[in-house]
Design an enzyme around this catalytic site. Structure first.
Site, PDB file in Angstrom:
ATOM      1  N   ASP A  66       0.830  -1.206   0.000  1.00  0.00           N
ATOM      2  CA  ASP A  66       0.000   0.000   0.000  1.00  0.00           C
ATOM      3  C   ASP A  66       0.864   1.255   0.000  1.00  0.00           C
ATOM      4  O   ASP A  66       2.094   1.169   0.141  1.00  0.00           O
ATOM      5  CB  ASP A  66      -0.964  -0.006   1.203  1.00  0.00           C
ATOM      6  CG  ASP A  66      -0.277  -0.408   2.513  1.00  0.00           C
ATOM      7  OD1 ASP A  66       0.958  -0.446   2.554  1.00  0.00           O
ATOM      8  OD2 ASP A  66      -0.990  -0.689   3.490  1.00  0.00           O
ATOM      9  N   ASP A 135      -7.931  -2.275  14.072  1.00  0.00           N
ATOM     10  CA  ASP A 135      -9.317  -2.467  13.647  1.00  0.00           C
ATOM     11  C   ASP A 135      -9.464  -3.658  12.687  1.00  0.00           C
ATOM     12  O   ASP A 135     -10.490  -3.820  12.039  1.00  0.00           O
ATOM     13  CB  ASP A 135      -9.870  -1.188  13.000  1.00  0.00           C
ATOM     14  CG  ASP A 135      -9.115  -0.787  11.731  1.00  0.00           C
ATOM     15  OD1 ASP A 135      -8.163  -1.502  11.337  1.00  0.00           O
ATOM     16  OD2 ASP A 135      -9.480   0.250  11.130  1.00  0.00           O
ATOM     17  N   HIS A 137      -7.628  -4.250   9.975  1.00  0.00           N
ATOM     18  CA  HIS A 137      -7.296  -4.054   8.554  1.00  0.00           C
ATOM     19  C   HIS A 137      -6.002  -4.777   8.201  1.00  0.00           C
ATOM     20  O   HIS A 137      -5.125  -4.947   9.046  1.00  0.00           O
ATOM     21  CB  HIS A 137      -7.242  -2.564   8.169  1.00  0.00           C
ATOM     22  CG  HIS A 137      -6.079  -1.777   8.688  1.00  0.00           C
ATOM     23  ND1 HIS A 137      -6.216  -0.699   9.528  1.00  0.00           N
ATOM     24  CD2 HIS A 137      -4.754  -1.872   8.458  1.00  0.00           C
ATOM     25  CE1 HIS A 137      -5.038  -0.170   9.792  1.00  0.00           C
ATOM     26  NE2 HIS A 137      -4.124  -0.862   9.163  1.00  0.00           N
ATOM     27  N   GLU A 142      -9.717  -1.249   5.129  1.00  0.00           N
ATOM     28  CA  GLU A 142     -10.402  -0.885   6.363  1.00  0.00           C
ATOM     29  C   GLU A 142     -11.719  -1.662   6.505  1.00  0.00           C
ATOM     30  O   GLU A 142     -12.218  -2.242   5.533  1.00  0.00           O
ATOM     31  CB  GLU A 142     -10.701   0.622   6.345  1.00  0.00           C
ATOM     32  CG  GLU A 142      -9.454   1.515   6.335  1.00  0.00           C
ATOM     33  CD  GLU A 142      -8.781   1.598   7.707  1.00  0.00           C
ATOM     34  OE1 GLU A 142      -8.855   0.637   8.493  1.00  0.00           O
ATOM     35  OE2 GLU A 142      -8.169   2.643   7.987  1.00  0.00           O
TER      36      GLU A 142
HETATM   37  C1  GLP Z   1      -0.539   0.220   8.605  1.00  0.00           C
HETATM   38  C2  GLP Z   1      -0.202  -0.551   7.332  1.00  0.00           C
HETATM   39  C3  GLP Z   1      -0.450  -2.024   7.484  1.00  0.00           C
HETATM   40  C4  GLP Z   1       0.091  -2.475   8.821  1.00  0.00           C
HETATM   41  C5  GLP Z   1      -0.670  -1.836   9.943  1.00  0.00           C
HETATM   42  C6  GLP Z   1      -0.118  -2.176  11.322  1.00  0.00           C
HETATM   43  O1  GLP Z   1      -1.683   0.973   8.562  1.00  0.00           O
HETATM   44  N1  GLP Z   1      -0.853  -0.080   6.162  1.00  0.00           N
HETATM   45  O2  GLP Z   1       0.153  -2.716   6.415  1.00  0.00           O
HETATM   46  O3  GLP Z   1      -0.021  -3.862   8.937  1.00  0.00           O
HETATM   47  O4  GLP Z   1      -0.720  -0.446   9.800  1.00  0.00           O
HETATM   48  O5  GLP Z   1       1.034  -1.429  11.592  1.00  0.00           O
HETATM   49  P1  GLP Z   1       2.037  -1.690  12.748  1.00  0.00           P
HETATM   50  O6  GLP Z   1       2.812  -2.905  12.375  1.00  0.00           O
HETATM   51  O7  GLP Z   1       2.913  -0.484  12.796  1.00  0.00           O
HETATM   52  O8  GLP Z   1       1.244  -1.874  13.977  1.00  0.00           O
END
Ligand code: GLP
Length: 260
Positions: A66, A135, A137, A142
């Site tokens: 992403d 949440d 995702h 989302e």
């Molecule tokens: C972001 C990314 C995801 C990731 C998630 C969790 O929003 N787009 O790919 O898995 O958040 O992030 P973190 O590993 O920093 O908790």
């Protein structure tokens, strides 16, 4: 779905083992790369194996999950910049072998279609590293996302923007509202999914992912429909799993000949 509950260092090593086995078997393997804080320890371990053990990524190709829309080129929090800094520049992986959705494109919809085509042209993704949002995702799909979605534009929830504000000097308003993200259908087409989650803040999302009903309200639950998913979680992230004792027993009794 295989669930492994262990210390975070062990989890990072297990994910790195799966990647090492793949790139050793196929030097032109296609990796799906996630950003966020969770995969950093996996990337550090790959960098260590490259530096100390000569593990090569020279023929590997990579695709990001992403990207934020509208951040200027080279912005330190643009995911293309993050992956370059944390992984690509520290390996023998050519920069041009790693692609991400173009969040600065004039025609964002065309950029999404083109990205899907680029993944298809590479033969699809062999192993996709994933994190999970509080949440539920995955990538930036989302709650409410179509479970069959492909790469497209999404609007971030307030919760995700608050979660990610730590990367933007704690300013929620500095977190872009729009993103381009691989869809859940895109992610489901990868041949092996390796999802990591650490800490209690992820416990409910992990419980839903592994044990909840499949629902767009918890987008990660679609992974239950994938034939090859490895879920690597520490004690905190596993703290709401109803069948934690069973997953631990299964992992401890796993025969050596059965790789992740
Ligand atoms: C972001 C990314 C995801 C990731 C998630 C969790 O929003 N787009 O790919 O898995 O958040 O992030 P973190 O590993 O920093 O908790």
């Amino acid at each position: 779905m295989e669930v492994v509950i262990d210390r975070s260092e062990t989890l990072a090593a297990l994910a790195a083992d799966a990647i090492e086995a793949l790139v050793t078997r196929r030097s032109d393997a296609v990796l799906g790369l996630a950003t966020g804080s969770t995969p950093s320890s996996v990337y550090d371990e790959l960098v260590r194996r490259h530096a100390e053990e000569g593990l090569s990524f020279a023929g590997v190709r990579g695709f990001l999950l992403d990207e934020y829309v509208g951040l200027p080129e080279g912005h330190p929090e643009a995911y293309r910049t993050v992956i370059e800094r944390e992984l690509v520049s520290r390996l023998d992986l050519p920069t041009e072998s790693v692609l991400g959705p173009d969040g600065r494109a004039e025609d964002l919809a065309a950029a999404c279609t083109g990205y899907e085509q680029a993944i298809a042209d590479a033969g699809g993704i062999d192993l996709q590293i994933l994190g999970i949002g509080t949440d539920g995702h995955v990538a930036f799909n989302e709650p409410g996302s179509s479970l069959a979605s492909r790469t497209r534009i999404k609007t971030l929830t307030e919760q995700t923007r608050r979660d990610n504000a730590r990367f933007f000097d704690d300013e929620v308003d500095a977190v872009p509202q729009h993103v381009l993200t691989q869809g859940l259908g895109t992610i489901m087409a990868a041949r092996h999914l390796v999802l990591l989650a650490m800490g209690r803040s992820k416990a409910e999302a992990v419980h839903q992912l592994v044990e909840g009903p499949i629902s767009a309200m918890w987008p990660a639950t679609i992974l239950q429909m994938h034939p090859h998913v490895t879920v690597l979680v520490d004690d905190g992230a596993a703290s709401r799993l109803q069948l934690a004792a069973y997953y631990r027993e299964t992992w401890q009794s796993k025969p050596d000949w059965q790789p992740l």
